[in-house]
Design an enzyme around this catalytic site. Structure first.
Site, PDB file in Angstrom:
ATOM      1  N   CYS A   2       0.846  -1.173   0.000  1.00  0.00           N
ATOM      2  CA  CYS A   2       0.000   0.000   0.000  1.00  0.00           C
ATOM      3  C   CYS A   2       0.894   1.239   0.000  1.00  0.00           C
ATOM      4  CB  CYS A   2      -0.954   0.096   1.185  1.00  0.00           C
ATOM      5  SG  CYS A   2      -2.129  -1.253   1.235  1.00  0.00           S
ATOM      6  N   ARG A  27       3.701  -0.273  -4.924  1.00  0.00           N
ATOM      7  CA  ARG A  27       3.390  -0.781  -3.585  1.00  0.00           C
ATOM      8  C   ARG A  27       2.047  -1.498  -3.522  1.00  0.00           C
ATOM      9  NH1 ARG A  27       6.815   1.647   0.210  1.00  0.00           N
ATOM     10  NH2 ARG A  27       5.426   1.037   1.878  1.00  0.00           N
ATOM     11  N   TRP A  74      -2.777  -2.749  -1.683  1.00  0.00           N
ATOM     12  CA  TRP A  74      -2.460  -4.163  -1.877  1.00  0.00           C
ATOM     13  C   TRP A  74      -3.292  -4.879  -0.817  1.00  0.00           C
ATOM     14  CZ3 TRP A  74      -0.337  -8.300   0.899  1.00  0.00           C
ATOM     15  CH2 TRP A  74       0.019  -9.410   0.118  1.00  0.00           C
ATOM     16  N   ASN A 100      -1.326   2.492   5.506  1.00  0.00           N
ATOM     17  CA  ASN A 100      -0.429   1.440   5.039  1.00  0.00           C
ATOM     18  C   ASN A 100      -0.007   0.637   6.267  1.00  0.00           C
ATOM     19  OD1 ASN A 100       3.091   1.431   4.164  1.00  0.00           O
ATOM     20  ND2 ASN A 100       1.606  -0.182   3.904  1.00  0.00           N
ATOM     21  N   GLY A 101      -0.290  -0.661   6.252  1.00  0.00           N
ATOM     22  CA  GLY A 101       0.071  -1.512   7.382  1.00  0.00           C
ATOM     23  C   GLY A 101      -1.040  -2.498   7.672  1.00  0.00           C
ATOM     24  N   GLU A 475      16.427 -18.795  -8.244  1.00  0.00           N
ATOM     25  CA  GLU A 475      16.092 -17.406  -8.599  1.00  0.00           C
ATOM     26  C   GLU A 475      15.489 -17.338 -10.006  1.00  0.00           C
ATOM     27  OE1 GLU A 475      15.584 -14.819  -7.138  1.00  0.00           O
ATOM     28  OE2 GLU A 475      15.816 -13.183  -8.568  1.00  0.00           O
ATOM     29  N   LYS A 479      11.745 -15.935 -10.900  1.00  0.00           N
ATOM     30  CA  LYS A 479      11.568 -14.857 -11.884  1.00  0.00           C
ATOM     31  C   LYS A 479      10.544 -15.275 -12.936  1.00  0.00           C
ATOM     32  CE  LYS A 479      13.004 -12.297 -10.501  1.00  0.00           C
ATOM     33  NZ  LYS A 479      13.659 -11.679  -9.398  1.00  0.00           N
ATOM     34  N   GLU A 482       6.896 -15.549 -11.468  1.00  0.00           N
ATOM     35  CA  GLU A 482       6.226 -14.319 -11.025  1.00  0.00           C
ATOM     36  C   GLU A 482       5.865 -13.384 -12.173  1.00  0.00           C
ATOM     37  OE1 GLU A 482       8.381 -11.640  -8.401  1.00  0.00           O
ATOM     38  OE2 GLU A 482      10.271 -12.251  -9.301  1.00  0.00           O
ATOM     39  N   HIS A 498      14.613 -38.756  -7.683  1.00  0.00           N
ATOM     40  CA  HIS A 498      14.022 -39.194  -6.408  1.00  0.00           C
ATOM     41  C   HIS A 498      12.539 -38.853  -6.320  1.00  0.00           C
ATOM     42  CE1 HIS A 498      17.819 -40.536  -4.780  1.00  0.00           C
ATOM     43  NE2 HIS A 498      18.371 -39.412  -5.236  1.00  0.00           N
ATOM     44  N   LYS A 587       5.759  -4.444  -4.656  1.00  0.00           N
ATOM     45  CA  LYS A 587       7.213  -4.340  -4.576  1.00  0.00           C
ATOM     46  C   LYS A 587       7.718  -4.398  -3.145  1.00  0.00           C
ATOM     47  CE  LYS A 587      11.250  -3.513  -6.387  1.00  0.00           C
ATOM     48  NZ  LYS A 587      11.844  -4.683  -7.066  1.00  0.00           N
TER      49      LYS A 587
END
Ligand code: F6R
Length: 592
Positions: A2, A27, A74, A100-101, A475, A479, A482, A498, A587
């Protein structure tokens, strides 16, 4: 997550709010909204989805207000909807706020308010805050904020307008970032400096438990009822976000900037072929370090894994890595003389911040954003100085983190005389050549682009490799999933047999990294995949589908990740996805 913004100006705040929200969209982009005071009323516009919807909704509206607040959401509590979008409004329509929070005790507070017959229109924790302020408000917003700070549990940065104080925006902060910016005839509040880059370079970071107000000419900050003396700091233009020029997305721009980030870190820390860390406080504790604990989330956790490898290989210091959200709940046997390394691009990741009470030894941050909440709590910081990373998927910051981990590993190994002078020099020389080698990869991207055309139609992708190759697979896989929404998984190539090999058939693509000295073993695993009709795209230094320049074994993570970042970029482009803002992500992850 947010983003919040507020502005008291001497003319209309419409453009400032909308431009600011545009910069804060990284955000969160589940919904957005603004509130302002005009003709004795609080007026609010909200839209679900990306900011463009709010822009369209308000484009023909003439806003004559010089005071307003805005929000990008968000979603945490309550689905993305108009009712749950911020700003949230009191029932008497005289108070509006953005948050925000996360408020952990919002249900308890809601129960109190329900007992007072307060009605609610949505499902958010934020609506509870505004209704609670309405409940305790007796005409002095500062008194209400002081009380509120004692009642709320959780994290919050709040900007609030009160109809009966029409020239001020009030604020309160705990746990989530908030700063004041000072323009010529305006004063701003925001979650970050980038949102205000076109308006000012003078900023003041609000500390936890501080509250106060801004008007267009003045501001005041309080803590526990006492006035706090504060000053603005000037931020240089390096912190300013550049516009996209020749690039199609920030992801592309930032992938191309990685080599410069690495070069900048190296240039600033290597003098005359020697690593110079003399300005850092960590110098004082290095000789005593007996073990290292590395913490991070997502890509920053992947950097941590490579860091562990470096410290154990070069420095012979026992090291462990934890995903930050797991660390507080993991039974850990504490050791003395521990160096904690906390890795974070944003420096705002709540999962990392929640580890802090458990860390009782020297804490080193490897962080991009200066003055971020985490960086302020470290004993020392390596700042990446990578510039702002706008794309939600990290690329240049990841490579910046790795560069610092390599430098620190080589530095400690040399200081402790664990490596020969010749090896020390060859490591430095090779590290210095990495930016050029990355440039070669970037210049030679056509094969990756062609492959992205194939992979875009696949639903499942595996990344295989051994040892350091495997760590890069983690990584690369993150990438790809996402930004392209293709399901992918990283597997150590020896582990495939396995269990996971049962998934291999003609509909699965496997990307194999073959740079480590265990490449021949991975080659055998490729044969096993191909015998089961699985398709394989290999990346190595020669004789593979895509060849990268060669380097010392330990440095391959710096090179191998680049074609994988490009692959995610081109595949997302092929699929016509919103590359910089993949769905459901944000982000800066400021909730646990
Ligand atoms: C992946 C990505 C995330 C972040 C993670 C930690 O591309 O960007 O996985 O790495 O959310 O964020 P920071 O580094 O800001 O703590």
């Amino acid at each position: 997550m947010c983003g919040i913004i507020g502005c008291c100006a001497s003319s209309s705040i419409k453009d400032i709010l909308i431009n600011g929200l545009e910069r804060l969209e990284y955000r969160g982009y589940d919904s957005s909204g603004i509130s302002y005071i005009e003709n004795g009323k609080i007026i609010t516009y909200k839209s679900v989805g990306k900011l463009i919807n709010l822009k369209n909704k308000t484009k023909d509206i003439n806003i004559n207000s010089s005071i307003g607040i805005g929000h990008n959401r968000w979603a945490t509590h309550g689905e993305p909807s108009l009712n749950n979008a911020h700003p949230h409004i009191s029932n008497n329509k005289k108070i509006s706020l953005v948050h925000n929070g996360i408020i952990e005790n919002y249900l308890e507070i809601k129960d109190i308010l329900l007992g007072q017959n307060t009605s609610f229109y949505g499902k958010t924790d934020t609506e509870v805050i505004v209704k609670y302020i309405e409940y305790i408000y007796k005409g002095n917003p500062l008194d209400s904020l002081l009380t509120l700070n004692k009642v709320l549990k959780g994290t919050y940065a709040l900007c609030i307008i009160f109809l009966d104080h029409p020239n001020k925006i009030f604020f309160l902060k705990k746990g989530s970032p908030l700063l004041i910016g000072k323009g010529k005839e305006e004063i701003y509040l925001s979650s970050d400096i980038f949102s205000l880059q076109n308006y000012t370079n003078l900023f003041l970071y609000i500390k936890d438990n501080q509250y106060g107000y801004i008007s267009n000419s003045t501001y005041q900050v309080f803590e526990d009822g006492n006035y706090i003396n504060t000053n603005f700091e000037k931020y240089d233009s390096k912190q300013i976000v550049e516009k996209l020029t020749t690039y199609n997305s920030y992801l592309e721009k930032e992938i191309y900037e990685s080599k410069d980030v690495i070069k900048n870190i190296i240039t600033k820390h290597i003098n005359d072929s020697k690593i110079d860390f003399s300005k850092y406080k960590i110098n004082k504790v290095i000789d005593n370090i007996e073990n290292i604990v590395l913490l991070g989330c997502g890509s920053s956790y992947h950097s941590a894994l490579i860091g562990k490898y470096i410290f154990e290989d070069l420095c012979k210091i026992p090291s462990s890595t934890y995903i930050a959200s797991e660390f507080p709940y993991t039974p850990i046997i504490k050791k003395t003389n521990t160096l904690y390394i906390l890795i974070s691009q944003s420096g705002e990741t709540a999962d990392l911040i929640s580890c802090l009470p458990l860390l009782d030894d020297f804490k080193l941050g490897i962080i991009n954003v200066k003055n971020s909440s985490l960086s302020l709590k470290m004993d020392d910081n390596f700042f990446l100085e990578a510039g702002s990373e706008i794309s939600v998927a990290t690329t240049k910051a990841y490579l910046g983190q790795l560069t610092f981990l390599y430098l620190l590993g080589i530095y400690i190994a040399n200081k402790k005389q664990l490596i020969s002078k010749e090896y020390y020099l060859s490591l430095i020389q090779e590290l210095e050549s990495i930016p050029n080698k990355i440039k070669q990869i970037l210049d030679n991207h056509q094969e990756i682009k062609d492959f992205s055309n194939i992979i875009k139609d696949y639903k499942n992708v595996f990344f295989i490799g051994r040892n350091l190759d495997y760590l890069t697979c983690l990584e690369g896989s993150l990438k790809l999933k996402e930004v392209t929404y293709i399901h992918s998984e990283a597997i150590p190539s020896g582990e495939l047999k396995h269990g996971t090999i049962s998934l291999i058939d003609q509909d699965v693509y496997t990307i194999a990294l073959l740079s480590s000295n265990l490449r021949n073993k991975t080659k055998s695993n490729i044969k096993e995949i191909e015998s089961r009709k699985g398709k394989v795209f290999s990346i190595s230094t020669n004789d593979s589908n895509y060849n990268i320049p060669s380097t010392l074994e330990i440095f391959y993570p710096l090179l191998q990740i680049v074609p994988l970042q490009l692959l995610s970029l081109y595949t997302a482009e092929n699929k016509k996805l919103d590359i910089d803002k993949p769905r459901n992500l944000a982000k800066s992850v400021t909730v646990e």
